[in-house]
Design a protein around this motif. Structure first.
Motif, mmCIF file in Angstrom:
data_model
loop_
_atom_site.group_PDB
_atom_site.id
_atom_site.type_symbol
_atom_site.label_atom_id
_atom_site.label_comp_id
_atom_site.label_asym_id
_atom_site.label_seq_id
_atom_site.Cartn_x
_atom_site.Cartn_y
_atom_site.Cartn_z
ATOM 1 N N THR A 166 -61.243 -26.779 2.352
ATOM 2 C CA THR A 166 -61.898 -26.157 1.201
ATOM 3 C C THR A 166 -62.751 -27.170 0.441
ATOM 4 N N MET A 167 -62.239 -28.367 0.242
ATOM 5 C CA MET A 167 -63.013 -29.390 -0.460
ATOM 6 C C MET A 167 -64.228 -29.821 0.345
ATOM 7 N N LEU A 168 -64.096 -29.845 1.660
ATOM 8 C CA LEU A 168 -65.253 -30.149 2.501
ATOM 9 C C LEU A 168 -66.315 -29.059 2.342
ATOM 10 N N GLY A 169 -65.899 -27.806 2.328
ATOM 11 C CA GLY A 169 -66.848 -26.709 2.127
ATOM 12 C C GLY A 169 -67.489 -26.743 0.750
ATOM 13 N N SER A 170 -66.735 -27.223 -0.254
ATOM 14 C CA SER A 170 -67.273 -27.269 -1.613
ATOM 15 C C SER A 170 -68.364 -28.322 -1.781
ATOM 16 N N CYS A 171 -68.522 -29.203 -0.805
ATOM 17 C CA CYS A 171 -69.602 -30.197 -0.871
ATOM 18 C C CYS A 171 -70.969 -29.546 -0.642
ATOM 19 N N TYR A 172 -70.972 -28.369 -0.030
ATOM 20 C CA TYR A 172 -72.236 -27.708 0.294
ATOM 21 C C TYR A 172 -72.350 -26.295 -0.288
ATOM 22 N N LEU A 173 -71.235 -25.572 -0.335
ATOM 23 C CA LEU A 173 -71.271 -24.172 -0.740
ATOM 24 C C LEU A 173 -70.925 -24.009 -2.214
ATOM 25 N N SER A 174 -71.436 -22.942 -2.808
ATOM 26 C CA SER A 174 -71.068 -22.602 -4.178
ATOM 27 C C SER A 174 -69.613 -22.139 -4.200
ATOM 28 N N PRO A 175 -68.978 -22.145 -5.376
ATOM 29 C CA PRO A 175 -67.580 -21.697 -5.433
ATOM 30 C C PRO A 175 -67.360 -20.307 -4.843
ATOM 31 N N LEU A 176 -68.254 -19.360 -5.140
ATOM 32 C CA LEU A 176 -68.111 -18.011 -4.607
ATOM 33 C C LEU A 176 -68.260 -17.993 -3.097
ATOM 34 N N GLY A 177 -69.313 -18.653 -2.601
ATOM 35 C CA GLY A 177 -69.536 -18.689 -1.156
ATOM 36 C C GLY A 177 -68.424 -19.416 -0.429
ATOM 37 N N ASN A 178 -67.938 -20.499 -1.006
ATOM 38 C CA ASN A 178 -66.853 -21.249 -0.385
ATOM 39 C C ASN A 178 -65.568 -20.438 -0.355
ATOM 40 N N GLY A 179 -65.303 -19.687 -1.437
ATOM 41 C CA GLY A 179 -64.111 -18.852 -1.476
ATOM 42 C C GLY A 179 -64.151 -17.755 -0.432
ATOM 43 N N ILE A 180 -65.316 -17.128 -0.294
ATOM 44 C CA ILE A 180 -65.464 -16.072 0.715
ATOM 45 C C ILE A 180 -65.319 -16.645 2.115
ATOM 46 N N TRP A 181 -65.957 -17.791 2.351
ATOM 47 C CA TRP A 181 -65.907 -18.432 3.666
ATOM 48 C C TRP A 181 -64.479 -18.794 4.053
ATOM 49 N N MET A 182 -63.740 -19.402 3.122
ATOM 50 C CA MET A 182 -62.384 -19.831 3.427
ATOM 51 C C MET A 182 -61.443 -18.644 3.592
ATOM 52 N N THR A 183 -61.626 -17.607 2.793
ATOM 53 C CA THR A 183 -60.780 -16.422 2.920
ATOM 54 C C THR A 183 -60.985 -15.751 4.279
ATOM 55 N N MET A 184 -62.249 -15.636 4.693
ATOM 56 C CA MET A 184 -62.546 -15.035 5.992
ATOM 57 C C MET A 184 -62.027 -15.901 7.135
ATOM 58 N N LEU A 185 -62.155 -17.222 6.993
ATOM 59 C CA LEU A 185 -61.670 -18.119 8.042
ATOM 60 C C LEU A 185 -60.156 -18.045 8.152
ATOM 61 N N PHE A 186 -59.472 -18.003 7.015
ATOM 62 C CA PHE A 186 -58.014 -17.885 7.045
ATOM 63 C C PHE A 186 -57.608 -16.550 7.653
ATOM 64 N N GLY A 187 -58.325 -15.473 7.294
ATOM 65 C CA GLY A 187 -58.035 -14.163 7.875
ATOM 66 C C GLY A 187 -58.250 -14.138 9.371
ATOM 67 N N MET A 188 -59.314 -14.811 9.835
ATOM 68 C CA MET A 188 -59.558 -14.889 11.277
ATOM 69 C C MET A 188 -58.438 -15.643 11.976
#
Length: 289
Positions: A166-188
């Motif tokens: 999540t912290m790696l994703g936060s280096c590039y993505l906005s909080p909303l985009g990072n949250g959606i990305w991580m939630t979808m990845l965890f769901g996958m």
């Protein structure tokens, strides 16, 4: 770094995500107690009965249901506590004021990481203990302290992985985009592990099974959270020791324990987590805010 660690704790205590987590956990405890009582049949300390396997199966079902919720609770707290670790603070101007002080960027990043991991680990410990205690109160079944300790470590092992990613994703993505990305990845990851469990039980018979196995394998490599959860349950119920004597998976039905992480996969998870953390620190040192 210690100061950043402490500040991270203070921020997390004030955040709404912590308040919502506490409220939902209390509601879970209430609902879980009624569910455990229904499964146990209202009997307390039935460990003295002659049918030990039936009693063990009840306890296993109760704890499996509890940890099914617990895995999601710990994962989402790990994700949403650290989702705005870098980009979110940079957008608010907080990061610029902090990095202007004589503190190395890697120390700031590592301090935040330690704060997030330790905070969620404390919650995971409390949640793990509460599930064990409720199950014991309803069934009277207790395992050895070493079994609980090993299971707790596996239950917490997903936290450094999710926080690092999540912290790696936060280096590039906005909080909303990072949250959606991580939630979808965890769901996958959870979906891939579930499909893998169904395939291992022989409930899925179709063409292209090899391709499906390859896809689920790649998903597990990218998000091994549920695989670690399966290893935790495997250690808790001593599946390998009971093999040939009692098939607990027949009692657990759709919550059967299959696809647990092997020792080699645990090594991979450790290397994967360390790599994610290292890449995040490297990006943090070079990124222009």
């Amino acid at each position: 770094m210690i100061a950043v660690w402490g500040l991270t704790w203070k921020e997390l205590v004030r955040k709404r995500v912590t308040l919502m987590t506490v409220i939902m956990t209390v509601l879970f405890w209430i609902a879980y107690w009624f569910i455990a009582d229904a499964i146990a049949g209202g009997e307390v300390n039935v460990a003295t009965s002659m049918n030990l396997f039936e009693n063990f199966a009840r306890s296993a079902m109760i704890m499996t249901l509890g940890f099914f919720f617990g895995a999601f609770a710990v994962a989402f707290l790990s994700i949403f506590s650290s989702v705005a670790a870098v980009t979110g603070e940079a957008e608010q101007g907080v990061l610029q004021s902090v990095l202007a002080r004589p503190i190395a960027r890697w120390k700031w990043f590592l301090g935040r990481w330690l704060g997030f991991v330790s905070y969620v680990a404390l919650y995971a410990f409390l949640l793990f203990s509460s599930i064990i205690l409720i199950s014991w109160a309803e069934t009277g079944v207790l395992f050895s302290m070493m079994v609980y300790f090993k299971s707790l470590l596996f239950f917490m092992s997903v936290i450094p992985l999710l926080v690092s990613l999540t912290m790696l994703g936060s280096c590039y993505l906005s909080p909303l985009g990072n949250g959606i990305w991580m939630t979808m990845l965890f769901g996958m990851g959870w979906l891939g592990s579930t499909i893998g469990r169904f395939m291992s039980t022989g409930r899925i018979q179709m063409k292209g099974m090899q391709t499906l196995e390859t896809i689920t394998g790649l998903i597990k490599l990218a998000m091994p959270a549920d695989t670690l959860q399966q290893r935790m349950l495997n250690e808790l119920f001593s599946i390998s020791e009971l093999r040939g004597l009692y098939n607990i998976n027949a009692e657990l039905s759709i919550f059967s324990i299959n696809g647990a992480a092997s020792n080699s996969f645990l090594i991979y998870c450790g290397i994967y987590t360390a790599a994610l953390l290292g890449i995040g620190i490297l990006i943090m040192r070079r990124k222009d805010f």
